[in-house]
Scaffold this motif. Structure first.
Motif, short mmCIF file in Angstrom:
data_model
loop_
_atom_site.label_atom_id
_atom_site.label_comp_id
_atom_site.label_asym_id
_atom_site.label_seq_id
_atom_site.Cartn_x
_atom_site.Cartn_y
_atom_site.Cartn_z
N GLU A 1 0.84 -1.19 0.00
CA GLU A 1 0.00 0.00 0.00
C GLU A 1 0.88 1.25 0.00
O GLU A 1 0.59 2.22 -0.71
CB GLU A 1 -0.94 -0.01 1.21
N ARG A 2 1.94 1.22 0.77
CA ARG A 2 2.88 2.36 0.75
C ARG A 2 3.46 2.56 -0.64
O ARG A 2 3.62 3.68 -1.12
CB ARG A 2 4.02 2.13 1.76
N ASN A 3 3.79 1.44 -1.29
CA ASN A 3 4.35 1.54 -2.65
C ASN A 3 3.34 2.18 -3.61
O ASN A 3 3.70 2.99 -4.46
CB ASN A 3 4.74 0.16 -3.16
N ARG A 4 2.07 1.83 -3.47
CA ARG A 4 1.05 2.40 -4.35
C ARG A 4 0.83 3.88 -4.06
O ARG A 4 0.66 4.68 -4.97
CB ARG A 4 -0.27 1.63 -4.21
N ARG A 5 0.83 4.22 -2.77
CA ARG A 5 0.67 5.65 -2.42
C ARG A 5 1.83 6.46 -2.97
O ARG A 5 1.65 7.57 -3.48
CB ARG A 5 0.63 5.82 -0.90
N ALA A 6 3.04 5.91 -2.85
CA ALA A 6 4.22 6.63 -3.36
C ALA A 6 4.13 6.77 -4.87
O ALA A 6 4.50 7.82 -5.44
CB ALA A 6 5.49 5.87 -2.96
N LEU A 7 3.63 5.73 -5.53
CA LEU A 7 3.48 5.78 -6.98
C LEU A 7 2.50 6.89 -7.39
O LEU A 7 2.80 7.71 -8.27
CB LEU A 7 2.96 4.42 -7.48
N ALA A 8 1.34 6.93 -6.72
CA ALA A 8 0.34 7.95 -7.04
C ALA A 8 0.92 9.34 -6.80
O ALA A 8 0.79 10.25 -7.64
CB ALA A 8 -0.92 7.74 -6.20
N ALA A 9 1.60 9.51 -5.67
CA ALA A 9 2.14 10.83 -5.32
C ALA A 9 3.19 11.27 -6.33
O ALA A 9 3.20 12.42 -6.78
CB ALA A 9 2.73 10.78 -3.91
N ARG B 1 -4.86 8.94 -5.90
CA ARG B 1 -4.71 7.58 -5.38
C ARG B 1 -4.78 6.58 -6.53
O ARG B 1 -5.17 6.92 -7.65
CB ARG B 1 -5.76 7.25 -4.34
N VAL B 2 -4.40 5.36 -6.19
CA VAL B 2 -4.50 4.25 -7.14
C VAL B 2 -5.80 3.51 -6.85
O VAL B 2 -6.10 3.19 -5.71
CB VAL B 2 -3.31 3.28 -6.98
N VAL B 3 -6.59 3.25 -7.90
CA VAL B 3 -7.80 2.43 -7.76
C VAL B 3 -7.46 1.02 -8.21
O VAL B 3 -6.90 0.82 -9.28
CB VAL B 3 -8.95 2.97 -8.63
N GLY C 1 -7.17 12.58 -11.98
CA GLY C 1 -6.59 12.44 -10.64
C GLY C 1 -6.69 11.04 -10.08
O GLY C 1 -6.09 10.75 -9.05
N LEU C 2 -7.43 10.17 -10.76
CA LEU C 2 -7.48 8.76 -10.34
C LEU C 2 -6.57 7.96 -11.24
O LEU C 2 -6.65 8.05 -12.47
CB LEU C 2 -8.90 8.19 -10.47
N LEU C 3 -5.72 7.17 -10.63
CA LEU C 3 -4.83 6.30 -11.40
C LEU C 3 -5.37 4.87 -11.31
O LEU C 3 -5.42 4.29 -10.23
CB LEU C 3 -3.41 6.38 -10.81
N LEU C 4 -5.81 4.34 -12.44
CA LEU C 4 -6.31 2.97 -12.47
C LEU C 4 -5.11 2.02 -12.47
O LEU C 4 -4.18 2.22 -13.26
CB LEU C 4 -7.16 2.73 -13.72
N GLY C 5 -5.15 1.02 -11.62
CA GLY C 5 -4.02 0.09 -11.55
C GLY C 5 -4.47 -1.35 -11.59
O GLY C 5 -5.19 -1.80 -10.68
N GLY D 1 -4.11 6.87 -16.30
CA GLY D 1 -4.90 7.91 -15.67
C GLY D 1 -4.67 9.24 -16.34
O GLY D 1 -3.68 9.45 -17.05
N ARG D 2 -5.64 10.11 -16.12
CA ARG D 2 -5.52 11.47 -16.64
C ARG D 2 -5.17 12.38 -15.47
O ARG D 2 -5.94 12.45 -14.49
CB ARG D 2 -6.86 11.91 -17.25
N PRO D 3 -4.01 13.03 -15.53
CA PRO D 3 -3.64 13.91 -14.42
C PRO D 3 -4.65 15.04 -14.29
O PRO D 3 -5.30 15.42 -15.26
CB PRO D 3 -2.27 14.46 -14.83
#
Ligand SMILES: [Zn+2]
Length: 249
Positions: A48-56, A62-64, A96-100, A245-247
């Motif tokens: 989860e930390r890795n995904r948060r860091a990726l999104a940031a 966030r990553v969905v 702002g949503l990153l689909l993963g 995702g679209r920034p």
């Protein structure tokens, strides 16, 4: 249909789709350098930390993610989506949503309307033989996308160089895909069947009316990139994310 091959490039630990980047989108696949993003082998809080860091790092909220079950269900992701909807593909029109989609050797399929929604699918042999790429295009078209304007990119996965399957699985694929399977299943070096996941998904996207398909052509097992794979000695069963995702503008 225009097929653009072997164009993806790695930058900052992410293999990126030039076709999607050129539309102002983020589209790609995470490498091992960013850690495991999903799956049961590594601690869930670490992932989860890795995904948060990726999104940031990419400028997303966030990553969905989905609870992936090797099916063909497509769901809508929005700002309040339950992160564990059971499906193997999703779309969103929310910047702002990153689909993963989690994948190691399965195919991440990323699709975008240049001015509209974006979608991602997870397609292993099951999803591919259930035509999940077609289901995702249909969902985007239902939202007003014109298939002729869609751009699809097929990310890294196990390639036809390595994807040997058994006869029982080949029979299921043949039964599901019918005559379409003719060029997608062939005998490998040792006579056992090989399933060409990349060509299968290109074929489906073309049948669905998509005019531009980009194909990474990077095999997760033998392609030499620093990506997770469930097969062979490389990696230890971590999982990457196919992302789109679209920034926020
Ligand atoms: Zn290979």
């Amino acid at each position: 249909m225009t097929l653009v091959e072997a164009t993806w490039v790695e930058r900052d630990g992410i293999l990126r789709s030039p076709a999607l980047s050129s539309l102002g989108l983020v589209g790609g696949f995470t490498t091992r350098a960013l850690g495991s993003m999903a799956g049961g082998v590594f601690p869930l809080d670490e992932q989860e930390r890795n995904r948060r860091a990726l999104a940031a790092r990419l400028g997303f909220d966030r990553v969905v993610r989905l609870k992936q079950v090797h099916g063909d269900r497509v769901v809508h992701a929005d700002a309040v989506t339950d992160p564990w909807l059971e499906a193997d593909a999703m779309w969103t029109a929310t910047p702002g949503l990153l689909l993963g989609v989690a994948a190691a050797d399965c195919v991440p399929i990323l699709i975008a309307d240049p001015d509209g929604p974006v979608g991602a699918a997870h397609a292993g042999w099951q999803g591919t033989s259930k035509r999940i790429a077609v289901a995702l295009v249909s969902a985007l078209v239902d939202e007003g996308a014109d298939p002729a304007r869609l751009v699809a990119s097929i990310g890294p996965s196990i390639g036809p160089c390595c994807y040997v399957i058994d006869d029982e699985r080949a029979a299921v694929i043949r039964q599901r895909l019918g005559p379409d399977s003719a060029d997608l299943l062939f005998a490998g070096a040792d006579g056992r069947p090989v399933f060409d996941l990349w060509s299968a998904n290109v074929q489906q996207l073309e049948q669905a009316g998509v005019r531009v398909v980009e194909r990474c052509d990077l095999c997760t097992q033998s392609g030499g990139a620093d990506v997770w794979s469930y097969r062979g000695a490389k990696g230890t069963n971590g999982t990457g994310l196919g992302i789109i995702g679209r920034p926020r503008s």
